[in-house]
Design a protein around this motif. Structure first.
Motif, PDB file in Angstrom:
ATOM      1  N   ARG A 109       7.611   3.398  22.688  1.00  0.00           N
ATOM      2  CA  ARG A 109       7.487   2.092  22.023  1.00  0.00           C
ATOM      3  C   ARG A 109       6.709   1.164  22.946  1.00  0.00           C
ATOM      4  NH1 ARG A 109       7.175  -0.628  17.460  1.00  0.00           N
ATOM      5  NH2 ARG A 109       8.699  -2.260  17.202  1.00  0.00           N
ATOM      6  N   THR A 110       5.626   0.598  22.429  1.00  0.00           N
ATOM      7  CA  THR A 110       4.703  -0.196  23.224  1.00  0.00           C
ATOM      8  C   THR A 110       4.631  -1.617  22.693  1.00  0.00           C
ATOM      9  OG1 THR A 110       3.384   1.775  23.675  1.00  0.00           O
ATOM     10  CG2 THR A 110       2.329  -0.335  24.072  1.00  0.00           C
ATOM     11  N   THR A 111       4.565  -2.574  23.605  1.00  0.00           N
ATOM     12  CA  THR A 111       4.316  -3.957  23.251  1.00  0.00           C
ATOM     13  C   THR A 111       2.980  -4.368  23.880  1.00  0.00           C
ATOM     14  OG1 THR A 111       5.177  -6.225  23.262  1.00  0.00           O
ATOM     15  CG2 THR A 111       5.686  -4.857  25.186  1.00  0.00           C
ATOM     16  N   LEU A 112       2.216  -5.147  23.156  1.00  0.00           N
ATOM     17  CA  LEU A 112       0.902  -5.574  23.632  1.00  0.00           C
ATOM     18  C   LEU A 112       0.920  -7.070  23.911  1.00  0.00           C
ATOM     19  CD1 LEU A 112      -1.297  -3.676  21.008  1.00  0.00           C
ATOM     20  CD2 LEU A 112      -0.558  -2.882  23.256  1.00  0.00           C
ATOM     21  N   SER A 113       0.589  -7.432  25.144  1.00  0.00           N
ATOM     22  CA  SER A 113       0.444  -8.837  25.539  1.00  0.00           C
ATOM     23  C   SER A 113      -1.042  -9.057  25.775  1.00  0.00           C
ATOM     24  CB  SER A 113       1.263  -9.139  26.793  1.00  0.00           C
ATOM     25  OG  SER A 113       2.637  -9.141  26.515  1.00  0.00           O
ATOM     26  N   LEU A 114      -1.742  -9.398  24.724  1.00  0.00           N
ATOM     27  CA  LEU A 114      -3.197  -9.469  24.762  1.00  0.00           C
ATOM     28  C   LEU A 114      -3.667 -10.911  24.916  1.00  0.00           C
ATOM     29  CD1 LEU A 114      -3.986  -6.984  21.857  1.00  0.00           C
ATOM     30  CD2 LEU A 114      -3.553  -6.485  24.281  1.00  0.00           C
ATOM     31  N   TYR A 115      -4.527 -11.117  25.879  1.00  0.00           N
ATOM     32  CA  TYR A 115      -5.072 -12.447  26.143  1.00  0.00           C
ATOM     33  C   TYR A 115      -5.838 -12.902  24.916  1.00  0.00           C
ATOM     34  CZ  TYR A 115      -7.014 -16.179  29.035  1.00  0.00           C
ATOM     35  OH  TYR A 115      -7.347 -17.388  29.570  1.00  0.00           O
ATOM     36  N   LEU A 156       3.258  -2.331  15.582  1.00  0.00           N
ATOM     37  CA  LEU A 156       2.416  -2.585  16.756  1.00  0.00           C
ATOM     38  C   LEU A 156       2.618  -4.028  17.222  1.00  0.00           C
ATOM     39  CD1 LEU A 156       0.288  -1.250  18.580  1.00  0.00           C
ATOM     40  CD2 LEU A 156      -1.458  -2.175  17.052  1.00  0.00           C
ATOM     41  N   PRO A 157       3.695  -4.292  17.960  1.00  0.00           N
ATOM     42  CA  PRO A 157       3.989  -5.656  18.384  1.00  0.00           C
ATOM     43  C   PRO A 157       2.896  -6.229  19.306  1.00  0.00           C
ATOM     44  CG  PRO A 157       5.900  -4.240  18.689  1.00  0.00           C
ATOM     45  CD  PRO A 157       4.733  -3.346  18.388  1.00  0.00           C
ATOM     46  N   VAL A 158       2.335  -7.363  18.894  1.00  0.00           N
ATOM     47  CA  VAL A 158       1.308  -8.053  19.675  1.00  0.00           C
ATOM     48  C   VAL A 158       1.780  -9.483  19.935  1.00  0.00           C
ATOM     49  CG1 VAL A 158      -1.074  -8.903  19.698  1.00  0.00           C
ATOM     50  CG2 VAL A 158      -0.574  -6.667  18.717  1.00  0.00           C
ATOM     51  N   ASN A 159       1.827  -9.851  21.193  1.00  0.00           N
ATOM     52  CA  ASN A 159       2.178 -11.213  21.610  1.00  0.00           C
ATOM     53  C   ASN A 159       3.424 -11.752  20.904  1.00  0.00           C
ATOM     54  OD1 ASN A 159      -0.062 -11.042  23.225  1.00  0.00           O
ATOM     55  ND2 ASN A 159      -1.327 -12.366  21.981  1.00  0.00           N
ATOM     56  N   PRO A 160       4.571 -11.087  21.082  1.00  0.00           N
ATOM     57  CA  PRO A 160       5.782 -11.560  20.421  1.00  0.00           C
ATOM     58  C   PRO A 160       6.168 -12.981  20.838  1.00  0.00           C
ATOM     59  CG  PRO A 160       6.186  -9.460  21.529  1.00  0.00           C
ATOM     60  CD  PRO A 160       4.785  -9.857  21.827  1.00  0.00           C
TER      61      PRO A 160
END
Length: 114
Positions: free
Chosen positions: A5-11, A48-52
């Motif tokens: 399970r991956t979380t993305l913290s994308l600028y 696909l969690p992005v910037n929760p």
């Protein structure tokens, strides 16, 4: 996505940066990001969690510290300390940053400790 399970913290200093980063990360083919995004759920409970934490729209861009909120969020997710926005069973996090009017890019992959 399959696997951990991956979380993305994308600028996300600009809206287009999310799209460009998703393509550059190989999550979809170049040029297909628009239609591809409509089939994704980027929420903390989505596929696909992005910037929760809401990304920079939520925390602002405080000069050089702007990207730090993404790193802090990724650590909180991997520690299971993100509260209501917690990504269930987060094992990996991708944190990205960019600067110098898209002249510089950086990526960091982190994993949860067992």
């Amino acid at each position: 996505m399959t696997g951990p399970r991956t979380t993305l913290s994308l600028y996300d200093c600009y809206s287009i940066m999310l799209a460009l980063t998703l393509e550059d990360a190989g999550l979809c083919r170049k040029g297909d990001v628009g239609p591809w995004m409509t089939d994704q759920d980027f929420s903390a409970t989505g596929n696909l969690p992005v910037n929760p934490h809401g990304g920079q729209l939520a925390c602002g861009q405080a000069d050089l510290a702007g990207g730090m909120c993404h790193l802090v969020e990724a650590v909180r997710q991997l520690r299971g300390e993100a509260g209501a926005r917690q990504v269930t069973d987060a094992e990996l996090a991708l944190v990205t940053g960019n600067g110098a009017t898209l002249g510089e890019e950086v990526a960091l992959v982190m994993g949860a400790c067992a």
